[in-house]
Design a protein around this motif. Structure first.
Motif, PDB file in Angstrom:
ATOM      1  N   HIS A  86       0.823  -1.201   0.000  1.00 29.31           N
ATOM      2  CA  HIS A  86       0.000   0.000   0.000  1.00 29.31           C
ATOM      3  C   HIS A  86       0.862   1.258   0.000  1.00 29.31           C
ATOM      4  CE1 HIS A  86      -3.609  -2.291   0.368  1.00 29.31           C
ATOM      5  NE2 HIS A  86      -4.355  -1.284   0.794  1.00 29.31           N
ATOM      6  N   LEU A 135       0.726   3.963  -3.086  1.00 30.61           N
ATOM      7  CA  LEU A 135       0.055   5.232  -2.801  1.00 30.61           C
ATOM      8  C   LEU A 135       0.982   6.336  -2.301  1.00 30.61           C
ATOM      9  CD1 LEU A 135      -2.990   3.628  -0.970  1.00 30.61           C
ATOM     10  CD2 LEU A 135      -2.945   4.473  -3.327  1.00 30.61           C
ATOM     11  N   CYS A 165      -6.629   8.183  -1.800  1.00 25.13           N
ATOM     12  CA  CYS A 165      -5.642   8.364  -0.729  1.00 25.13           C
ATOM     13  C   CYS A 165      -5.393   9.844  -0.468  1.00 25.13           C
ATOM     14  CB  CYS A 165      -4.347   7.648  -1.091  1.00 25.13           C
ATOM     15  SG  CYS A 165      -3.166   7.562   0.263  1.00 25.13           S
ATOM     16  N   TRP A 223      -2.894   6.005   3.717  1.00 28.52           N
ATOM     17  CA  TRP A 223      -3.755   4.913   3.266  1.00 28.52           C
ATOM     18  C   TRP A 223      -4.525   4.268   4.418  1.00 28.52           C
ATOM     19  CZ3 TRP A 223      -3.639  -0.043   5.025  1.00 28.52           C
ATOM     20  CH2 TRP A 223      -2.454  -0.510   5.621  1.00 28.52           C
ATOM     21  N   MET A 242      -7.444   6.305   4.816  1.00 35.21           N
ATOM     22  CA  MET A 242      -8.315   5.999   3.683  1.00 35.21           C
ATOM     23  C   MET A 242      -9.139   4.750   3.973  1.00 35.21           C
ATOM     24  SD  MET A 242      -7.212   4.860  -0.170  1.00 35.21           S
ATOM     25  CE  MET A 242      -6.848   3.185   0.406  1.00 35.21           C
TER      26      MET A 242
END
Length: 437
Positions: free
Chosen positions: A111, A115, A183, A190, A193
């Protein structure tokens, strides 16, 4: 006989309800035409399995500013979904079981890598096209990006399955920029998010928020009115329904999802870029299903590759009483592969995680087959952000478009719909003011 209004709004989802409230409270005459027999659009609180279940949009959060403002305005409460005691995930055909903490540690590197540049590309999430270099990455899908990352094969497979669920679409259709936009809207974090997108729901259902907004509107809402044609010329716009009723308007706001715009005949025809977006369709084509499992099941969350009929499953309502059953919610990336009401198919997908669960019933709404939506929540394919968003937000003469499909930030959420409704109402008001000066 043709009735005349300042504004005709097509649709009574959150964008349409918000725009109707804002414009009617400013003193404009507003007619709202909704094809379904209810308000809410792709949010729908319905009585099933003896509970109030959300058939469409569900989760809200205080990081989604427009939604939270409305929740505060109408004094609504939120409740958290159950906390999972374990996570089950499939990779390489094998089921793995981890604690939530270990699972979060596992997905963190992927992740972070996917992101990490969210705020670089979207420094101001409510101005998603402000970065002049956005075209450099807008053509990429998440598969392209994951192919560039140094991840173990099983972790890459897991990550792709997670994002196929987030997109409600097969991974090759999932634009990298859409993931980064989500994001960025959560301040580039994240984990924020994730918390924002699947943790809290309105205690009394999304219906209560829709009803609150509508109660503050003086617009004339008419249900069961399917709009088939919108024409415009120098004299104004005319909206025609399937039963041949006609309504004249100075401005029209269409809150129909992009994938369903083909059901309306526009005269003159939609501008080329908007027409191309309608023909190409957005990425979203997945499913949401509710699953009743016999007895009490300890809360868990499950993930699977994009090739599975279901890619995410979670306990949502615990069993109540000695003979109660547990209710799960699940999502899959392709409703053409698995129907949300297919008991055998859903059971087969669930049993890939746990074959000891006895599935009693399943229920859902086939949003992709629904002529008034043709999609679940709106998600973009590679290239669509830079190609189409500006044109969709600019509208078509006297016709404006509003909805989560046309939002700036939090596109794909109730927040995006409310934001778009507010913005579009402000644009229409400003247009009227300029005419009368």
């Amino acid at each position: 006989m043709t009735e005349s209004y300042d504004v005709v709004i097509v649709g009574a989802g959150f964008a349409g309800l918000t725009a109707a409230r804002e414009l009617s409270r400013r003193g404009y005459s507003v007619l709202q035409l909704e094809a379904r027999d209810r308000m809410g659009g792709r949010t729908w609180t319905d009585e099933r399995f003896g509970r109030q279940l959300e058939m469409g949009g569900t989760w809200v959060h205080w990081l989604q500013p427009h939604t939270w403002s409305e929740i505060t305005r109408y004094d609504l409460a939120v409740v958290a979904s159950p906390t999972a005691q374990q996570v089950r995930w499939i990779a390489g055909g094998q089921v793995r079981v981890e604690s939530p903490a270990d699972f979060r540690a596992r997905i963190t590197p992927g992740h972070n890598a996917l992101l990490r540049d969210a705020l670089k590309w979207f420094p101001r999430p409510y101005e998603p096209l402000s970065n002049p270099d956005l075209g450099e990455i807008d053509g990429q899908c998440i598969l392209d990006r994951f192919g560039q990352l140094d991840l173990a094969d099983e972790d890459r497979e897991l990550q792709i399955g997670i994002w196929a669920e987030h997109f409600s679409a097969p991974p090759e259709l999932c634009a990298l920029t859409q993931a980064l936009r989500w994001c960025a809207a959560a301040s580039g974090d994240w984990q924020l998010m994730d918390d924002s997108t699947s943790t809290y729901r309105i205690a009394t259902g999304t219906r209560s928020l829709a009803e609150g907004i509508h109660a503050d509107s003086t617009a004339d809402l008419r249900l069961g009115q399917v709009v088939r044609r919108i024409s415009q010329d120098a004299a104004g716009a005319v909206v025609v329904t399937a039963d041949s009723r006609t309504y004249a308007a100075r401005q029209v706001i269409v809150t129909v999802p992009v994938n369903a715009l083909a059901g309306i005949d526009f005269e003159p025809a939609l501008p080329p870029l908007i027409g191309a977006a309608v023909a190409e369709r957005l990425a979203s084509r997945g499913l949401k299903t509710w699953i009743k499992v016999r007895g009490e099941v300890e809360p868990f969350t499950a993930y699977a590759p994009a090739s599975n009929g279901l890619t995410w499953l979670r306990s949502e309502f615990p069993a109540t009483g000695p003979d109660g059953d547990t209710i799960f919610v699940a999502f899959g990336p392709d409703a053409a592969v698995l129907d949300p009401n297919d008991l055998a198919g859903v059971t087969n997908a669930v049993h890939r995680w746990r074959d000891d669960l006895e599935i009693l019933e399943v229920t859902g709404h086939h949003w992709v087959a629904d002529e008034f939506s043709r999609e679940t929540w709106p998600m973009l394919q590679p290239g669509q952000l830079t190609s189409y968003l500006a044109a969709l937000q600019a509208g078509h003469g006297l016709v404006r478009f509003a909805g989560s499909d046309y939002a700036t930030a939090w596109a794909g959420f109730i927040d995006g719909a409310i934001e778009s409704g507010l913005r579009t109402a402000a644009t229409v008001h400003r247009t009227f003011q300029s005419i009368t000066r």
